[in-house]
Each structure stands twice: as structure tokens, then as C-alpha cells.
Design a protein around this motif. Structure first.
Motif, PDB file in Angstrom:
ATOM      1  N   ASP A 133       0.833  -1.299  -0.118  1.00  0.00           N
ATOM      2  CA  ASP A 133      -0.106   0.021   0.204  1.00  0.00           C
ATOM      3  C   ASP A 133       0.908   1.192  -0.017  1.00  0.00           C
ATOM      4  O   ASP A 133       1.220   1.754   1.121  1.00  0.00           O
TER       5      ASP A 133
ATOM      6  N   ARG B  62       9.535  11.247  -0.131  1.00  0.00           N
ATOM      7  CA  ARG B  62       9.903  10.940   1.128  1.00  0.00           C
ATOM      8  C   ARG B  62      11.284  10.500   0.867  1.00  0.00           C
ATOM      9  O   ARG B  62      12.062  10.506   1.964  1.00  0.00           O
TER      10      ARG B  62
ATOM     11  N   ARG C 225       5.777  -2.048   3.980  1.00  0.00           N
ATOM     12  CA  ARG C 225       6.001  -1.134   3.084  1.00  0.00           C
ATOM     13  C   ARG C 225       6.931   0.378   3.748  1.00  0.00           C
ATOM     14  O   ARG C 225       7.527   1.066   3.370  1.00  0.00           O
TER      15      ARG C 225
ATOM     16  N   VAL D  60      10.429  -0.308   0.231  1.00  0.00           N
ATOM     17  CA  VAL D  60      10.549   0.616  -0.595  1.00  0.00           C
ATOM     18  C   VAL D  60      12.166   1.411  -0.671  1.00  0.00           C
ATOM     19  O   VAL D  60      12.377   1.831  -1.684  1.00  0.00           O
TER      20      VAL D  60
ATOM     21  N   LEU E 100      17.744  -0.339  14.446  1.00  0.00           N
ATOM     22  CA  LEU E 100      17.857  -0.836  13.227  1.00  0.00           C
ATOM     23  C   LEU E 100      18.583  -2.307  13.207  1.00  0.00           C
ATOM     24  O   LEU E 100      19.744  -2.306  13.474  1.00  0.00           O
TER      25      LEU E 100
ATOM     26  N   ASN F  43      12.201   6.824  11.669  1.00  0.00           N
ATOM     27  CA  ASN F  43      12.080   8.249  11.785  1.00  0.00           C
ATOM     28  C   ASN F  43      13.104   8.646  12.872  1.00  0.00           C
ATOM     29  O   ASN F  43      14.040   9.630  12.663  1.00  0.00           O
TER      30      ASN F  43
ATOM     31  N   VAL G  80      16.048   6.926  13.212  1.00  0.00           N
ATOM     32  CA  VAL G  80      17.076   6.699  12.488  1.00  0.00           C
ATOM     33  C   VAL G  80      17.597   7.824  11.620  1.00  0.00           C
ATOM     34  O   VAL G  80      18.703   8.467  11.456  1.00  0.00           O
ATOM     35  N   PHE G  81      16.406   8.643  11.012  1.00  0.00           N
ATOM     36  CA  PHE G  81      16.597   9.717  10.232  1.00  0.00           C
ATOM     37  C   PHE G  81      17.192  10.632  10.939  1.00  0.00           C
ATOM     38  O   PHE G  81      18.339  11.350  10.550  1.00  0.00           O
TER      39      PHE G  81
ATOM     40  N   ALA H 168      20.784   6.991   1.816  1.00  0.00           N
ATOM     41  CA  ALA H 168      19.534   6.218   2.350  1.00  0.00           C
ATOM     42  C   ALA H 168      18.240   6.984   2.028  1.00  0.00           C
ATOM     43  O   ALA H 168      17.468   6.349   1.719  1.00  0.00           O
TER      44      ALA H 168
ATOM     45  N   ARG I  48      16.365  13.417   1.548  1.00  0.00           N
ATOM     46  CA  ARG I  48      16.336  14.412   2.432  1.00  0.00           C
ATOM     47  C   ARG I  48      17.275  14.367   3.743  1.00  0.00           C
ATOM     48  O   ARG I  48      17.562  15.399   4.096  1.00  0.00           O
ATOM     49  N   ILE I  49      17.750  13.280   3.941  1.00  0.00           N
ATOM     50  CA  ILE I  49      18.990  13.132   4.990  1.00  0.00           C
ATOM     51  C   ILE I  49      20.156  13.728   4.487  1.00  0.00           C
ATOM     52  O   ILE I  49      20.599  14.837   4.709  1.00  0.00           O
TER      53      ILE I  49
HETATM   54  O1  UT7 Z   1      20.927   2.859   5.954  1.00  0.00           O
HETATM   55  C1  UT7 Z   1      20.302   3.154   7.038  1.00  0.00           C
HETATM   56  C2  UT7 Z   1      18.937   2.713   6.895  1.00  0.00           C
HETATM   57  N1  UT7 Z   1      17.715   3.313   6.990  1.00  0.00           N
HETATM   58  C3  UT7 Z   1      17.546   4.794   6.998  1.00  0.00           C
HETATM   59  O2  UT7 Z   1      18.434   5.313   6.447  1.00  0.00           O
HETATM   60  C4  UT7 Z   1      16.179   5.145   7.060  1.00  0.00           C
HETATM   61  C5  UT7 Z   1      16.158   6.644   7.475  1.00  0.00           C
HETATM   62  N2  UT7 Z   1      14.760   7.075   7.587  1.00  0.00           N
HETATM   63  C6  UT7 Z   1      14.001   7.187   6.618  1.00  0.00           C
HETATM   64  O3  UT7 Z   1      14.488   7.177   5.604  1.00  0.00           O
HETATM   65  C7  UT7 Z   1      12.617   7.746   6.581  1.00  0.00           C
HETATM   66  O4  UT7 Z   1      12.319   7.868   8.036  1.00  0.00           O
HETATM   67  C8  UT7 Z   1      11.464   6.905   5.900  1.00  0.00           C
HETATM   68  C9  UT7 Z   1      11.620   6.945   4.198  1.00  0.00           C
HETATM   69  C10 UT7 Z   1      11.911   5.346   6.277  1.00  0.00           C
HETATM   70  C11 UT7 Z   1      10.126   7.016   6.440  1.00  0.00           C
HETATM   71  O5  UT7 Z   1       9.984   8.575   6.102  1.00  0.00           O
HETATM   72  P1  UT7 Z   1       9.140   9.506   7.329  1.00  0.00           P
HETATM   73  O6  UT7 Z   1       9.022  10.800   6.825  1.00  0.00           O
HETATM   74  O7  UT7 Z   1      10.235   9.345   8.305  1.00  0.00           O
HETATM   75  O8  UT7 Z   1       7.936   8.749   7.792  1.00  0.00           O
HETATM   76  P2  UT7 Z   1       7.415   8.217   8.887  1.00  0.00           P
HETATM   77  O9  UT7 Z   1       8.073   7.095   9.258  1.00  0.00           O
HETATM   78  O10 UT7 Z   1       7.147   9.338   9.978  1.00  0.00           O
HETATM   79  O11 UT7 Z   1       5.761   7.769   8.279  1.00  0.00           O
HETATM   80  C12 UT7 Z   1       5.079   8.726   7.872  1.00  0.00           C
HETATM   81  C13 UT7 Z   1       3.747   8.049   7.430  1.00  0.00           C
HETATM   82  C14 UT7 Z   1       3.223   6.757   8.262  1.00  0.00           C
HETATM   83  O12 UT7 Z   1       1.806   6.873   8.319  1.00  0.00           O
HETATM   84  P3  UT7 Z   1       0.947   7.446   9.449  1.00  0.00           P
HETATM   85  O13 UT7 Z   1       1.508   6.800  10.754  1.00  0.00           O
HETATM   86  O14 UT7 Z   1       1.295   8.915   9.697  1.00  0.00           O
HETATM   87  O15 UT7 Z   1      -0.570   7.456   9.006  1.00  0.00           O
HETATM   88  C15 UT7 Z   1       3.727   5.659   7.678  1.00  0.00           C
HETATM   89  O16 UT7 Z   1       2.920   4.591   7.853  1.00  0.00           O
HETATM   90  O17 UT7 Z   1       4.091   7.523   6.101  1.00  0.00           O
HETATM   91  C16 UT7 Z   1       3.313   6.245   6.171  1.00  0.00           C
HETATM   92  N3  UT7 Z   1       4.542   5.107   5.166  1.00  0.00           N
HETATM   93  C17 UT7 Z   1       4.376   4.976   4.275  1.00  0.00           C
HETATM   94  N4  UT7 Z   1       3.226   5.595   3.248  1.00  0.00           N
HETATM   95  C18 UT7 Z   1       3.109   5.213   2.000  1.00  0.00           C
HETATM   96  C19 UT7 Z   1       5.913   4.630   5.537  1.00  0.00           C
HETATM   97  N5  UT7 Z   1       6.076   4.119   4.507  1.00  0.00           N
HETATM   98  C20 UT7 Z   1       5.272   4.329   3.505  1.00  0.00           C
HETATM   99  C21 UT7 Z   1       5.087   3.925   2.024  1.00  0.00           C
HETATM  100  N6  UT7 Z   1       3.990   4.334   1.285  1.00  0.00           N
HETATM  101  N7  UT7 Z   1       6.159   3.274   1.484  1.00  0.00           N
END
Ligand code: UT7
Length: 331
Positions: A32, A41, A157, A161, A196, A224, A226-227, A260, A263-264
Motif C-alpha cells: 500500500d 519521502r 511498506r 521501498v 535498526l 524516523n 534513524v533519520f 539512504a 532528505r537526509i
Molecule cells: O542505511 C540506514 C537505513 N535506514 C535509513 O536510513 C532510514 C532513515 N529513515 C528514513 O529514510 C525515513 O524515516 C523513512 C523513509 C523510512 C520514512 O519517512 P518518514 O518521513 O520518517 O515517515 P514516517 O516513518 O514518519 O511515516 C509517515 C507516514 C506513516 O503513516 P502515519 O502513521 O502517519 O499514518 C507511515 O505509515 O508514512 C507512512 N508510510 C508510508 N506511506 C506510503 C511509511 N512507509 C510508507 C510507504 N508508502 N512506503
């Protein structure tokens, strides 16, 4: 007076990226999500996935062959040491470095794997550079290889991604000029272990029906948190390594951050006041390939001839552990 130690230089690079492309549109059919959400994002447009019969050692081998081809007169048999940075080894043991050595026929090489997650390439480069400096070894192959698709929950999800597969390698040798790997800074904070991780399949929670049923062999991440950690620590380690070497942000010609999330990267560049024109990006094409993201960027820049002799390159990464690392290279 002790004689001055040599510097370690990257004398060749090579990468292997699987042909199979998974686009954001493809992911819309799997979970989804929307193409627009992923792009805005994360900055990711597509990522590469290894075929079922391909794993980390084979990709690492293919990247290594390219690096060896890039070094005139060098043969696999000349390599003294192979360090493989990976969080997705083919097996618990033997090491992926040993498997790559066997495929290459690099009979002389000692081998080990290094697990430092996304900063793994910088950790491995730092380690290899020390063996060159002390003149223990003459030619070192540093390989980063990861098949993250094998530890990705394709129904989650929040994580599926983000990641992609690939490998990248470089050869290190000694140099008496004032260039090469001029400084490295490594760090870790184990209190962040739960942010993580892959909880199952190790000695803490060996693979069992329950671990598989609960999907504990997949990446679990508090995205979030980790971000926020990433933005803070990447700025800090970049500033620290520049200060340690008496340099300013304005001295940096190229900034290669871990890929990663766009935005970071943009937040770190903004905090450092470094122009995005100096920032090398590949997150849009390959997603997050863990330790492999930075050396792919190095290889693509090297092959396209964009690095000029004497350019100052700053590498900067963060990852599971938590770990972080930065490195200054004078090309
Ligand atoms: O190498 C190191 C490994 N990891 C990383 O570097 C990851 C670091 N973090 C990130 O890049 C970001 O935190 C993410 C891309 C993972 C997530 O972005 P975010 O802006 O921090 O979103 P969030 O986790 O605060 O989630 C916001 C909303 C949530 O919905 P609700 O709870 O607000 O209703 C999530 O369920 O976005 C939703 N969401 C998605 N929606 C559509 C999370 N993944 C998805 C998705 N598609 N794939």
C-alpha cells in the motif's frame, strides 16, 4: 627520526549492479504505497534486485573483476588481503571474502569480512589503509557487497521501498605522494542497537519456525529515529574529520554521503553549508545499498573522469549498530 609511512591510495575501482530494475510503480502493486510517496519521502525512483541464483559473493566477485581490469598489469594472484564489507554474507561461515578469493583465484590473499552495516565500506577502507601504511601488505582488495532484498520484508511498506542490491570494489596500494586516504574517523554507539536490526537468525534467536513465522529474519527499523540520528551524526563526523585535519568545509571538492534518503542528504548538506553541486547522488537509481552506496559513487565518478588529481573527497556514512564513519581522500 622514523621514516615517513606511505599513504594508501585507491588505484582502481569497479562495480556490479544487477540488471533487474524494480520501479516505484512496481512497488505500488506489491504494498500500500504510491510512487509519489516514495519519491518525495526518499528520493528513490528505482532500485536493482539480484536474480534468485545471485548472492553477495558472486556480485562482489564481479565488482572485483572490474576493479582488477581497471588496474593495468595487476592480477588476482597479486592481492595480499581481501576485506569484504557486508551485512548479507552468503553464509554464517565461511566468510564472503573467502568465497570471493576462491572465485578470483587470488591464492595469496588473506580474507575476512567486516560487519559495520552502511558505513562498512569506510570501516573496511580504513582497515585496509592501515595494512598499507605499516607496509604489512602491498595490494588490498576492499569489496562492499549486499543483497538486501534477501532480508527485506516485501510486505512491509515501511522498509521494502528503501533497499537495493549491488557490489563495488577498489584496490589499495602504497604511494609516497601526499595523496590517497589521508584521514579516517570511525564511531559507534551500541545503545542504539534496537533502532535498526535483523533480530532473528543469529545466536540470540536462531532460525526456527517461530522466527520465520514472525518475520524476525527481516530488517526492522525505527525509520524516523534513524533519520534524526543520521542527520545529526553525519554533520558531526564531517565537521570532526575536517577539524582534525585543519580543513574547512570550503576545502571539500566532492561530498559522498551514504545514500539512504535524499532528505537526509539535503539536510546534512544544508547544515554543512555545502553546495548540492558538490554532492554525489545515486539514491534515485539504486536506493539504499548499505555499504555499497558510497563505493558505487566513487567508481562512477572515477570512470566518468570527473575526479581531478588533487581533488578533496569527503565520505560520510551512518548505519545500524549504531555506527558512523567519515574519510578524507585526496585523489
Ligand atoms: O542505511 C540506514 C537505513 N535506514 C535509513 O536510513 C532510514 C532513515 N529513515 C528514513 O529514510 C525515513 O524515516 C523513512 C523513509 C523510512 C520514512 O519517512 P518518514 O518521513 O520518517 O515517515 P514516517 O516513518 O514518519 O511515516 C509517515 C507516514 C506513516 O503513516 P502515519 O502513521 O502517519 O499514518 C507511515 O505509515 O508514512 C507512512 N508510510 C508510508 N506511506 C506510503 C511509511 N512507509 C510508507 C510507504 N508508502 N512506503
Amino acid at each position: 627520526m622514523y621514516p615517513k609511512l606511505p599513504n594508501a591510495v585507491i588505484c582502481a575501482t569497479g562495480s556490479y549492479l544487477p540488471q533487474k530494475v524494480l520501479t516505484n510503480k512496481d512497488l505500488e502493486k506489491m504494498v500500500d504505497t504510491t510512487s509519489e510517496w516514495i519519491e518525495t519521502r526518499t528520493g528513490i525512483l528505482e532500485r536493482r534486485l539480484a536474480d534468485d541464483d545471485m548472492a553477495s559473493a558472486e556480485m562482489g566477485y564481479r565488482a572485483s573483476l572490474k576493479a582488477i581490469e581497471d588496474a593495468p598489469g595487476v592480477k588476482a594472484e597479486d592481492i595480499d588481503l581481501i576485506i569484504a564489507a557486508t551485512v548479507t554474507p552468503d553464509y554464517q561461515f565461511p566468510s564472503t571474502a573467502c568465497l570471493i578469493q576462491g572465485k578470483l583465484g587470488a591464492k595469496k590473499a588473506a580474507c575476512f569480512d567486516l560487519g559495520a552495516a552502511c558505513p562498512g565500506f569506510i570501516y573496511a577502507l580504513t582497515c585496509g589503509a592501515q595494512f598499507i601504511k605499516t607496509q604489512e601488505y602491498k595490494l588490498i582488495l576492499v569489496v562492499a557487497t549486499d543483497t538486501l532484498s534477501r532480508i527485506t520484508d516485501w510486505q512491509d511498506r515501511n522498509t521494502c521501498v528503501l533497499f537495493g542490491d549491488g557490489a563495488s570494489a577498489c584496490l589499495l596500494k602504497a604511494c609516497r605522494e601526499e595523496r590517497g586516504i589521508i584521514s579516517c574517523l570511525l564511531g559507534a554507539d551500541g545503545s542504539g542497537e534496537n533502532l535498526l536490526k535483523v533480530p532473528g537468525g543469529g545466536s540470540r534467536l536462531p532460525a526456527s519456525e517461530t522466527t520465520v513465522k514472525e518475520g524476525l529474519h527481516y530488517v526492522k527499523m525505527s525509520g524516523n529515529e534513524v533519520f534524526k540520528f543520521a542527520v545529526r551524526i553525519m554533520e558531526k563526523t564531517a565537521r570532526d574529520i575536517l577539524k582534525k585535519n585543519g580543513l574547512q568545509v570550503s576545502d571539500v571538492d566532492w561530498f559522498i554521503p551514504h545514500q539512504a534518503n535524499i532528505r537526509i542528504i539535503e539536510s546534512v548538506a544544508k547544515r554543512l553549508k555545502i553546495s548540492m553541486q558538490k554532492v554525489i547522488l545515486n539514491v534515485q537509481k539504486y536506493g539504499n545499498v548499505s555499504a555499497v552506496s558510497i563505493p558505487i559513487a566513487l567508481d562512477e565518478m572515477n570512470r566518468s573522469g570527473r575526479f581531478k588529481k588533487g581533488d578533496l573527497i569527503l565520505l560520510d556514512a551512518f548505519g545500524s549498530g549504531l555506527t558512523w564513519a567519515s574519510c578524507l581522500i585526496k585523489w
